[in-house]
Design a protein around this motif. Structure first.
Motif, PDB file in Angstrom:
ATOM      1  N   TYR A  65      -2.507  50.802  -5.228  1.00  0.00           N
ATOM      2  CA  TYR A  65      -1.741  50.436  -4.013  1.00  0.00           C
ATOM      3  C   TYR A  65      -0.336  49.962  -4.403  1.00  0.00           C
ATOM      4  O   TYR A  65      -0.001  48.794  -4.235  1.00  0.00           O
ATOM      5  CB  TYR A  65      -2.462  49.333  -3.233  1.00  0.00           C
ATOM      6  N   PRO A  66       0.507  50.875  -4.907  1.00  0.00           N
ATOM      7  CA  PRO A  66       1.850  50.441  -5.319  1.00  0.00           C
ATOM      8  C   PRO A  66       2.653  49.958  -4.096  1.00  0.00           C
ATOM      9  O   PRO A  66       2.496  50.497  -3.007  1.00  0.00           O
ATOM     10  CB  PRO A  66       2.467  51.718  -5.930  1.00  0.00           C
ATOM     11  N   GLY A  67       3.447  48.923  -4.300  1.00  0.00           N
ATOM     12  CA  GLY A  67       4.280  48.425  -3.200  1.00  0.00           C
ATOM     13  C   GLY A  67       3.575  47.391  -2.325  1.00  0.00           C
ATOM     14  O   GLY A  67       4.203  46.770  -1.468  1.00  0.00           O
ATOM     15  N   TYR A  68       2.290  47.199  -2.534  1.00  0.00           N
ATOM     16  CA  TYR A  68       1.568  46.185  -1.753  1.00  0.00           C
ATOM     17  C   TYR A  68       1.791  44.802  -2.363  1.00  0.00           C
ATOM     18  O   TYR A  68       1.784  44.644  -3.579  1.00  0.00           O
ATOM     19  CB  TYR A  68       0.053  46.461  -1.768  1.00  0.00           C
ATOM     20  N   ALA A  69       1.978  43.788  -1.532  1.00  0.00           N
ATOM     21  CA  ALA A  69       1.970  42.402  -2.024  1.00  0.00           C
ATOM     22  C   ALA A  69       0.510  42.016  -2.215  1.00  0.00           C
ATOM     23  O   ALA A  69      -0.330  42.355  -1.377  1.00  0.00           O
ATOM     24  CB  ALA A  69       2.618  41.484  -0.995  1.00  0.00           C
ATOM     25  N   VAL A  70       0.217  41.312  -3.312  1.00  0.00           N
ATOM     26  CA  VAL A  70      -1.172  40.876  -3.528  1.00  0.00           C
ATOM     27  C   VAL A  70      -1.312  39.424  -3.070  1.00  0.00           C
ATOM     28  O   VAL A  70      -0.713  38.517  -3.648  1.00  0.00           O
ATOM     29  CB  VAL A  70      -1.590  41.019  -5.013  1.00  0.00           C
ATOM     30  N   ALA A  71      -2.066  39.239  -1.992  1.00  0.00           N
ATOM     31  CA  ALA A  71      -2.297  37.887  -1.462  1.00  0.00           C
ATOM     32  C   ALA A  71      -3.685  37.428  -1.893  1.00  0.00           C
ATOM     33  O   ALA A  71      -4.683  38.086  -1.618  1.00  0.00           O
ATOM     34  CB  ALA A  71      -2.193  37.906   0.059  1.00  0.00           C
ATOM     35  N   ALA A  72      -3.710  36.309  -2.599  1.00  0.00           N
ATOM     36  CA  ALA A  72      -4.987  35.798  -3.119  1.00  0.00           C
ATOM     37  C   ALA A  72      -5.389  34.551  -2.352  1.00  0.00           C
ATOM     38  O   ALA A  72      -4.588  33.622  -2.205  1.00  0.00           O
ATOM     39  CB  ALA A  72      -4.850  35.444  -4.588  1.00  0.00           C
ATOM     40  N   TYR A  73      -6.602  34.555  -1.846  1.00  0.00           N
ATOM     41  CA  TYR A  73      -7.169  33.323  -1.297  1.00  0.00           C
ATOM     42  C   TYR A  73      -7.113  32.290  -2.421  1.00  0.00           C
ATOM     43  O   TYR A  73      -7.296  32.637  -3.592  1.00  0.00           O
ATOM     44  CB  TYR A  73      -8.621  33.622  -0.899  1.00  0.00           C
ATOM     45  N   ILE A  74      -6.884  31.054  -2.072  1.00  0.00           N
ATOM     46  CA  ILE A  74      -6.765  30.034  -3.123  1.00  0.00           C
ATOM     47  C   ILE A  74      -8.083  29.882  -3.897  1.00  0.00           C
ATOM     48  O   ILE A  74      -8.099  29.413  -5.035  1.00  0.00           O
ATOM     49  CB  ILE A  74      -6.244  28.697  -2.533  1.00  0.00           C
ATOM     50  N   ASN A  75      -9.177  30.353  -3.285  1.00  0.00           N
ATOM     51  CA  ASN A  75     -10.489  30.344  -3.962  1.00  0.00           C
ATOM     52  C   ASN A  75     -10.529  31.461  -5.007  1.00  0.00           C
ATOM     53  O   ASN A  75     -11.288  32.419  -4.910  1.00  0.00           O
ATOM     54  CB  ASN A  75     -11.629  30.592  -2.958  1.00  0.00           C
ATOM     55  N   THR A  76      -9.664  31.367  -6.007  1.00  0.00           N
ATOM     56  CA  THR A  76      -9.610  32.321  -7.115  1.00  0.00           C
ATOM     57  C   THR A  76      -9.322  31.512  -8.381  1.00  0.00           C
ATOM     58  O   THR A  76      -8.797  30.390  -8.303  1.00  0.00           O
ATOM     59  CB  THR A  76      -8.449  33.348  -6.927  1.00  0.00           C
ATOM     60  N   THR A  77      -9.624  32.095  -9.530  1.00  0.00           N
ATOM     61  CA  THR A  77      -9.382  31.369 -10.784  1.00  0.00           C
ATOM     62  C   THR A  77      -7.874  31.269 -11.054  1.00  0.00           C
ATOM     63  O   THR A  77      -7.083  32.067 -10.528  1.00  0.00           O
ATOM     64  CB  THR A  77     -10.011  32.123 -11.978  1.00  0.00           C
TER      65      THR A  77
END
Ligand code: 13P
Ligand code: SF4
Length: 307
Positions: free
Chosen positions: A105-117
């Motif tokens: 998925y080039p060009g996508y912003a990666v949004a991470a839930y704070i429930n990640t390492t």
């Protein structure tokens, strides 16, 4: 003095002597909430983590929350009240998974839930919490967003931010997913006038039926403002207990007996005592490079949230 009150007194004395700030997630037990300097949801805890004056921070919650504190306050000593308290959702993606997804998925912003390492946050663009997610995703420059790991929270955000293309992959909270649409139907039959308040980690078929969807703090604030007297609660069942304790004239019912997070419930008051005393818990240690890279996406969340 009974044992609990005695232990609480001892902890209050020790935290003053040792300059410790105790942060507690709202899912912790009542006896722990009473000795905390701050109680809140993941977003509120992150803000406090950055602002508190004490030299040592003790997190009563799960590992990703303590890691967030460490990332935001790298020069402080950060303790996790129980070394085995993790969040299974935080481990659902690896750094390599995200690298592969970025290629897909080039060009996508990666949004991470704070429930990640902490490690996973090093390859993401922005963090969100349940209370901040809609505002953060809406204010991103990118139209296309890859949202990880919680597909339920992601679907809830996507429904409210239709102008963005939100790509969900897989993952979610094994605890909140235990609540089914059949549970809602059954509990609504028993309590037809009750308001339905759920966490966005619940499955979309549950969240769609709710009168209110929001973070743990959001649910508690809704009750505070509401004139209703009966509520069906779709989040970790500790919130049902806390609400019932706080509002004696109202009635609160869990949607499912299975909405219990064994990780959040690991910490006891004795663990908090042991941790502050240096005989239990775990000191969070993260490589500087990981903290430096992970900090960006948490700070971006805070910047966008404050706008
Ligand atoms: P909150 O952000 O609502 O505190 O949620 C954190 C969490 O882990 C809920 O399961
Ligand atoms: Fe993780 Fe779910 Fe437990 Fe929250 S309730 S800590 S998301 S497993």
């Amino acid at each position: 003095m009974d044992t609990i009150k005695g232990l609480q007194e001892e902890i209050r004395k020790l935290k003053k002597e040792k300059d410790v700030c105790i942060l507690a997630h709202a899912y912790q037990s009542q006896d722990i909430l009473e000795i905390a300097d701050y109680v809140g949801d993941s977003y509120g805890l992150s803000v406090k983590a950055a602002d508190a004056a004490q030299r040592t921070m003790l997190m009563c919650g799960v590992r990703f929350m303590a890691e967030t504190v460490k990332i935001l306050s790298p020069h402080k000593t950060v303790l996790l009240s129980h070394a085995m308290a993790g969040c299974p959702m935080a481990e659902q993606f690896s750094v390599d998974d995200i690298r592969a997804l970025k290629e897909q998925y080039p060009g996508y912003a990666v949004a991470a839930y704070i429930n990640t390492t902490a490690e996973l946050k090093t390859v993401c663009d922005v963090c969100v919490t349940s209370s901040s997610a809609v505002k953060i995703i809406r204010s991103l420059e990118n139209k296309q967003v890859l949202f990880i790991p919680d597909c339920s929270l992601g679907a809830w955000v996507a429904a409210q931010v239709p102008e963005k293309e939100i790509q969900l992959v897989q993952g979610g909270c094994p605890v909140h997913r235990n609540i089914t649409a059949a549970d809602v139907k059954a509990m609504r039959n028993i309590h037809p006038g009750a308001k339905l308040l759920v966490h966005p980690e619940c499955l979309p078929e549950v969240a769609k039926q709710a009168d209110y969807v929001g973070s743990t703090t959001g649910i508690m604030d809704y009750v505070k403002e509401s004139e209703a007297v009966e509520f069906l609660i779709g989040t970790e069942n500790s919130i049902v207990q806390h609400l019932q304790f706080a509002y004696k004239k109202k009635r609160f019912y869990p949607l499912s007996a299975a909405c219990i997070c064994s990780d959040m419930r690991l910490t006891t008051l004795v663990d908090v005592y042991d941790c502050i005393n240096g005989t239990g818990g775990e000191q969070i240690v993260l490589p500087d490079a990981v903290m430096d890279q992970a900090r960006g996406c948490i700070q971006k969340m805070m910047e966008l949230e404050r706008k």
